[in-house]
Enzyme design. Sequence first.
Site, PDB file in Angstrom:
ATOM      1  CB  CYS A 180      59.017  81.054 113.390  1.00  0.00           C
ATOM      2  SG  CYS A 180      58.010  80.030 114.458  1.00  0.00           S
ATOM      3  NE  ARG A 203      53.566  81.012 117.288  1.00  0.00           N
ATOM      4  CZ  ARG A 203      54.250  81.607 116.339  1.00  0.00           C
ATOM      5  NH1 ARG A 203      55.459  82.020 116.566  1.00  0.00           N
ATOM      6  NH2 ARG A 203      53.714  81.812 115.161  1.00  0.00           N
ATOM      7  NE  ARG A 207      58.044  83.956 108.009  1.00  0.00           N
ATOM      8  CZ  ARG A 207      57.200  83.289 108.787  1.00  0.00           C
ATOM      9  NH1 ARG A 207      57.392  83.227 110.094  1.00  0.00           N
ATOM     10  NH2 ARG A 207      56.146  82.676 108.262  1.00  0.00           N
ATOM     11  N   PRO A 208      59.856  89.117 104.188  1.00  0.00           N
ATOM     12  CG  PRO A 208      60.812  89.420 102.075  1.00  0.00           C
ATOM     13  CD  PRO A 208      60.894  88.571 103.300  1.00  0.00           C
ATOM     14  CB  ILE A 209      54.728  91.729 103.951  1.00  0.00           C
ATOM     15  CG1 ILE A 209      55.031  93.163 104.413  1.00  0.00           C
ATOM     16  CG2 ILE A 209      54.813  90.780 105.132  1.00  0.00           C
ATOM     17  CD1 ILE A 209      53.911  93.744 105.276  1.00  0.00           C
ATOM     18  CG  ASP A 210      58.400  91.831  98.567  1.00  0.00           C
ATOM     19  OD1 ASP A 210      58.631  91.059  99.512  1.00  0.00           O
ATOM     20  OD2 ASP A 210      58.555  91.506  97.383  1.00  0.00           O
ATOM     21  CD  GLN A 211      56.003  89.669  95.435  1.00  0.00           C
ATOM     22  OE1 GLN A 211      55.291  89.527  94.446  1.00  0.00           O
ATOM     23  NE2 GLN A 211      57.078  90.436  95.423  1.00  0.00           N
ATOM     24  CB  ILE A 252      60.478  78.336 101.518  1.00  0.00           C
ATOM     25  CG1 ILE A 252      59.983  77.144 100.690  1.00  0.00           C
ATOM     26  CG2 ILE A 252      59.390  79.399 101.728  1.00  0.00           C
ATOM     27  CD1 ILE A 252      59.273  77.431  99.402  1.00  0.00           C
ATOM     28  CG  ASP A 258      55.487  75.027 107.457  1.00  0.00           C
ATOM     29  OD1 ASP A 258      56.439  75.825 107.397  1.00  0.00           O
ATOM     30  OD2 ASP A 258      54.306  75.366 107.270  1.00  0.00           O
ATOM     31  NE  ARG A 303      54.812  86.207 107.393  1.00  0.00           N
ATOM     32  CZ  ARG A 303      55.623  87.124 106.922  1.00  0.00           C
ATOM     33  NH1 ARG A 303      56.259  87.931 107.748  1.00  0.00           N
ATOM     34  NH2 ARG A 303      55.832  87.241 105.647  1.00  0.00           N
ATOM     35  CE  LYS A 347      51.362  77.433 112.712  1.00  0.00           C
ATOM     36  NZ  LYS A 347      51.689  78.763 112.195  1.00  0.00           N
ATOM     37  CG  ASN A 348      50.233  77.606 108.795  1.00  0.00           C
ATOM     38  OD1 ASN A 348      50.280  78.233 109.862  1.00  0.00           O
ATOM     39  ND2 ASN A 348      51.304  77.056 108.253  1.00  0.00           N
TER      40      ASN A 348
HETATM   41  N1  EPU Z   1      58.277  86.137 100.350  1.00  0.00           N
HETATM   42  C1  EPU Z   1      58.750  87.357  99.926  1.00  0.00           C
HETATM   43  N2  EPU Z   1      57.865  88.392  99.828  1.00  0.00           N
HETATM   44  C2  EPU Z   1      56.566  88.263 100.138  1.00  0.00           C
HETATM   45  C3  EPU Z   1      56.086  87.016 100.568  1.00  0.00           C
HETATM   46  C4  EPU Z   1      56.970  85.966 100.660  1.00  0.00           C
HETATM   47  O1  EPU Z   1      59.935  87.515  99.656  1.00  0.00           O
HETATM   48  O2  EPU Z   1      55.825  89.247 100.039  1.00  0.00           O
HETATM   49  C5  EPU Z   1      59.238  85.018 100.513  1.00  0.00           C
HETATM   50  C6  EPU Z   1      59.933  85.126 101.867  1.00  0.00           C
HETATM   51  O3  EPU Z   1      61.189  84.575 101.831  1.00  0.00           O
HETATM   52  C7  EPU Z   1      59.040  84.277 102.736  1.00  0.00           C
HETATM   53  C8  EPU Z   1      58.726  83.108 101.783  1.00  0.00           C
HETATM   54  O4  EPU Z   1      58.594  83.766 100.513  1.00  0.00           O
HETATM   55  O5  EPU Z   1      59.666  83.915 103.891  1.00  0.00           O
HETATM   56  C9  EPU Z   1      57.463  82.327 102.105  1.00  0.00           C
HETATM   57  O6  EPU Z   1      56.422  83.242 102.230  1.00  0.00           O
HETATM   58  P1  EPU Z   1      54.885  82.874 102.221  1.00  0.00           P
HETATM   59  O7  EPU Z   1      54.145  84.153 102.048  1.00  0.00           O
HETATM   60  O8  EPU Z   1      54.617  81.759 101.262  1.00  0.00           O
HETATM   61  O9  EPU Z   1      54.663  82.313 103.666  1.00  0.00           O
HETATM   62  P2  EPU Z   1      53.858  82.952 104.860  1.00  0.00           P
HETATM   63  O10 EPU Z   1      52.491  83.303 104.416  1.00  0.00           O
HETATM   64  O11 EPU Z   1      54.660  83.955 105.551  1.00  0.00           O
HETATM   65  C10 EPU Z   1      52.869  80.609 105.519  1.00  0.00           C
HETATM   66  C11 EPU Z   1      52.826  79.802 106.784  1.00  0.00           C
HETATM   67  C12 EPU Z   1      54.232  79.272 107.086  1.00  0.00           C
HETATM   68  C13 EPU Z   1      54.694  78.424 105.912  1.00  0.00           C
HETATM   69  C14 EPU Z   1      54.623  79.232 104.606  1.00  0.00           C
HETATM   70  C15 EPU Z   1      54.971  78.425 103.389  1.00  0.00           C
HETATM   71  C16 EPU Z   1      51.104  80.912 108.060  1.00  0.00           C
HETATM   72  C17 EPU Z   1      50.753  81.771 109.197  1.00  0.00           C
HETATM   73  N3  EPU Z   1      52.397  80.679 107.872  1.00  0.00           N
HETATM   74  O12 EPU Z   1      53.766  81.675 105.792  1.00  0.00           O
HETATM   75  O13 EPU Z   1      54.100  78.475 108.221  1.00  0.00           O
HETATM   76  O14 EPU Z   1      56.024  78.033 106.127  1.00  0.00           O
HETATM   77  O15 EPU Z   1      53.297  79.776 104.438  1.00  0.00           O
HETATM   78  O16 EPU Z   1      54.138  77.317 103.274  1.00  0.00           O
HETATM   79  O17 EPU Z   1      50.238  80.435 107.334  1.00  0.00           O
HETATM   80  C18 EPU Z   1      54.835  77.341 110.147  1.00  0.00           C
HETATM   81  O18 EPU Z   1      53.677  76.923 110.279  1.00  0.00           O
HETATM   82  O19 EPU Z   1      55.801  76.893 110.828  1.00  0.00           O
HETATM   83  C19 EPU Z   1      55.101  78.387 109.165  1.00  0.00           C
HETATM   84  C20 EPU Z   1      56.204  79.131 109.176  1.00  0.00           C
END
Ligand code: EPU
Length: 417
Positions: free
Chosen positions: A116, A396, A121-125, A326, A304, A92, A22-23
């Site tokens: 979820c 999903r 789940r910020p996107i600041d980075q 995380i 996960d 996401r 999926k991811n």
């Molecule tokens: N974070 C920040 N700022 C950012 C980005 C991340 O603070 O700009 C922090 C947050 O706490 C965030 C955490 O780091 O929640 C993890 O963020 P990351 O960007 O690594 O994860 P993601 O891209 O949002 C993907 C998978 C998730 C999986 C994570 C970690 C997808 C669509 N989602 O999420 O999958 O847990 O990487 O491996 O690829 C799932 O499949 O159940 C799932 C949640």
Amino acid sequence: MKQIKIEGNHILEGEIKISGAKNSAVALIPASLLSDGIVKIDNVPDISDVDALDEILTYLGADVKRQEGTIEIDSSKIQNKEIPENISKKLRASYYFMSALLAKFKKVEMYFPGGCNIGSRPIDQTLKAFRLLGAEVIEEENKYTITAKELIGNNIYLDMPSVGATINAMLVAVRAKGKTNIYNAAKEPEIVSIATFLNQMGAKILGAGTNRIEIVGVDKLDSCFTEVIPDRIEAGTYIIAGAMTGKNLKITNIIPEHIESLTTKMQEMGCDIKIGEDYVIVSKRENLKPVKIQTQGYPGFATDLQQPITALLTMCNGLSTLEETIYENRFNNVKYLNKMGASIIIEGRKIFVNGPTLLSGKKVEATDLRAGACMVVAALAAQGETTITSIEYVLRGYEKIIEKLTNVGAKIELQDI
Ligand code: EPU
């Protein structure tokens, strides 16, 4: 609305073939927008997150053809339209369209992505990476308008190895002028997979899978073909189910290296698990040892799989501890495991699982995707009948879950309510 009904305590025996990840699929599909040609992706899982991405692509004007696990995308005629919030909120991964559209059109208007409910789940980075690559980001409540006169390569230091920010930065950097270095990059197999895909289109990316990724921007990306890697989280979920109630349950089409943090932890517990070249055979064993688990970015223990393995920890003799590093709020499964008979205490980002406890069937809820997966594996091993509501979350992420489990002897039924 749908729910799953499981009559537990049946032995799982036979073979489960793992689907495409999926991811990985949810990043490859938006990334295909960057190609000026036709992109074909094989081994795409038939899950609702992929349906949502298809909806977005089609909305933007791409020509999308899906057939038995293959998706063919021609985005030569796409328009840069604002993706409605009700669609982007579905998942996401919609935020990969932010970077793909920014790279292609130098402008994108989009809402905060969904996903979820497992903490903020910020996107600041991601936004930081866009700015460093030359874009201006205007934030209005949960809407982002991102524009760039020119995208120019830069050094990007991520505060944490974020999967999403690493992929978003890569998607923009491949079309930026000059060289970009992403430091403290995520190392997940999904990152390697997207780099391979973009390189096949003509991008110049080195170092994916390490913590420094180097990208030299190119003017054009072409047609390409790729295959989605096996889903390590789906594989891990079924391996855990096998350890709870399996007899020589064979999980095939996997890359064992991708799940090593799980399989070594299970070996530490004393699980009966044999690892082959592209499969694992797992059987239930009593008297498992308690363990300590801490979630980490790859190659550490995957967040996960944290919720699914909690069900298995209830079978260990003694106190297991599990720390989630995380996400802030990924223990919504605990309440329901306790309802089924587990003895688990939550303290901040840690849980303490006191075992062994017998699980018995109850009415529970899938509060998010992996919490739902935890409930499914718990229910398969529990005495009696479990009903899991809000099962849409699970659908999903797990392709043909009912069929796959039924084929190995589970008594599981999907019901409309
Ligand atoms: N974070 C920040 N700022 C950012 C980005 C991340 O603070 O700009 C922090 C947050 O706490 C965030 C955490 O780091 O929640 C993890 O963020 P990351 O960007 O690594 O994860 P993601 O891209 O949002 C993907 C998978 C998730 C999986 C994570 C970690 C997808 C669509 N989602 O999420 O999958 O847990 O990487 O491996 O690829 C799932 O499949 O159940 C799932 C949640």
